[in-house]
Enzyme design. Sequence first.
Site, short mmCIF file in Angstrom:
data_model
loop_
_atom_site.label_atom_id
_atom_site.label_comp_id
_atom_site.label_asym_id
_atom_site.label_seq_id
_atom_site.Cartn_x
_atom_site.Cartn_y
_atom_site.Cartn_z
N ASP A 162 0.86 -1.19 0.00
CA ASP A 162 0.00 0.00 0.00
C ASP A 162 0.90 1.24 0.00
O ASP A 162 1.71 1.41 0.90
CB ASP A 162 -0.91 -0.03 1.23
CG ASP A 162 -2.04 0.98 1.15
OD1 ASP A 162 -1.92 1.97 0.41
OD2 ASP A 162 -3.05 0.78 1.86
N ASP B 164 -3.21 7.35 -3.31
CA ASP B 164 -3.16 6.26 -2.31
C ASP B 164 -3.64 5.01 -3.03
O ASP B 164 -4.77 4.97 -3.54
CB ASP B 164 -4.10 6.66 -1.15
CG ASP B 164 -4.20 5.60 -0.06
OD1 ASP B 164 -3.48 4.60 -0.12
OD2 ASP B 164 -5.03 5.80 0.86
N HIS C 89 -11.89 6.39 1.94
CA HIS C 89 -11.89 7.71 2.58
C HIS C 89 -11.72 8.82 1.56
O HIS C 89 -11.00 8.66 0.58
CB HIS C 89 -10.74 7.78 3.59
CG HIS C 89 -9.43 7.28 3.05
ND1 HIS C 89 -8.48 8.10 2.53
CD2 HIS C 89 -8.95 6.01 2.90
CE1 HIS C 89 -7.46 7.39 2.10
NE2 HIS C 89 -7.72 6.10 2.30
N HIS D 187 -7.29 11.38 5.35
CA HIS D 187 -8.64 10.94 5.75
C HIS D 187 -9.47 12.19 6.02
O HIS D 187 -9.51 12.70 7.13
CB HIS D 187 -8.58 10.02 6.97
CG HIS D 187 -7.98 8.69 6.65
ND1 HIS D 187 -8.73 7.56 6.46
CD2 HIS D 187 -6.69 8.32 6.43
CE1 HIS D 187 -7.93 6.55 6.14
NE2 HIS D 187 -6.68 6.98 6.13
N GLU E 89 -11.08 1.19 -1.00
CA GLU E 89 -10.15 0.12 -0.66
C GLU E 89 -10.82 -1.07 0.02
O GLU E 89 -10.82 -1.18 1.23
CB GLU E 89 -8.99 0.62 0.18
CG GLU E 89 -9.32 1.46 1.39
CD GLU E 89 -8.05 1.91 2.12
OE1 GLU E 89 -7.16 1.10 2.32
OE2 GLU E 89 -7.97 3.10 2.46
N GLU F 2 -6.74 -1.17 -3.86
CA GLU F 2 -7.12 0.23 -3.64
C GLU F 2 -6.72 1.14 -4.80
O GLU F 2 -5.64 1.01 -5.37
CB GLU F 2 -6.44 0.76 -2.36
CG GLU F 2 -6.73 2.23 -2.06
CD GLU F 2 -6.12 2.73 -0.75
OE1 GLU F 2 -5.13 2.12 -0.29
OE2 GLU F 2 -6.65 3.71 -0.20
MN MN Z 1 -6.37 4.51 1.79
MN MN Z 2 -3.73 2.88 1.10
#
Ligand code: MN
Ligand code: MN
Length: 296
Positions: free
Chosen positions: A85, A96, A157, A165, A190, A281
């Site tokens: 990640d 992200d 998020h 976030h 995700e 994600e």
């Molecule tokens: Mn994330």
């Molecule tokens: Mn992530």
Amino acid sequence: MDEDELSKWKRAGGIAGKARDLGARMVEEGVTYLEVANTVEDLIRDHGARVAFPTNIAINDIAAHYTPKPNDKGKFQYGDLVKIDVGAHIDGRIGDTAKTVEVGSNTYHGLILAAKLSLESAIEVIRGGISLSTIGSIVERTINSSGFKPIVNLTGHSIERYNLHAGLSVPNYDDRSRDYLPVGTIVAIEPFATTGVGEVTSGKRSNIYRFVRPRGKLKEDQIAAMEILRSEMNRLPFSERWLSRKIERSERPLKGLVRAGSVYSYPILKETSGGMVAQWEHTLYVTENGCKVLTY
Ligand code: MN
Ligand code: MN
């Protein structure tokens, strides 16, 4: 958001995607976690972006929040189920993104595919005004129909500049919420699929930290560390690896700052029943008629 602004988010997302794929390709038996994390983060910097959060390398029943320590000796082993990640940012515009690979074996192909397909199904339906519970419901149904469970206490998020976030949480199941995704939102979706009960529990401290606020009476070395965090991290998460490159013997002031409550230490998140976990994600830009994936 105008075209120029969107193109910056897209650039950050593209770099995060490249870093994710490189990291995932490097995962092989005998390779160290440290090699992967360092190479991923070097790629991000070499492309003119910055690391938005330490590269998460989460293995088997660990769902998230593990990054190698400065002298980590951990190596990938045959059969490991590995989530990579990755986060890259350009002036706070964050990409992200994550994917899951297996080390050598082919035991969890179905589980990995369930996570991937559930994200793809969500991307297909996301458009401005869609309710968050509709997204959750699609993720849940896709994962269930593959014979697995979504992790219900991990969410996607919304993202804003320097804020990973930013307020909206996108569930991985139908939580009946009536909140919706406004046009123009940047959002990370995700899904996590598991062979376990579908929940994570907080465990030991990870090596991932975030500066919160100055608190208590701080010592000189703690103040020095805090100044570096404040000026360079903009409240984004960081690792001990990163801090140890900025100051010598970083371990002591870091411990002190965590104890004082100035720095938050993220706990490792494990599947409650020890189930295996796969994650996928992407970061998206929500438009009136659909969405644009920024982290391909
Ligand atoms: Mn994330
Ligand atoms: Mn992530």
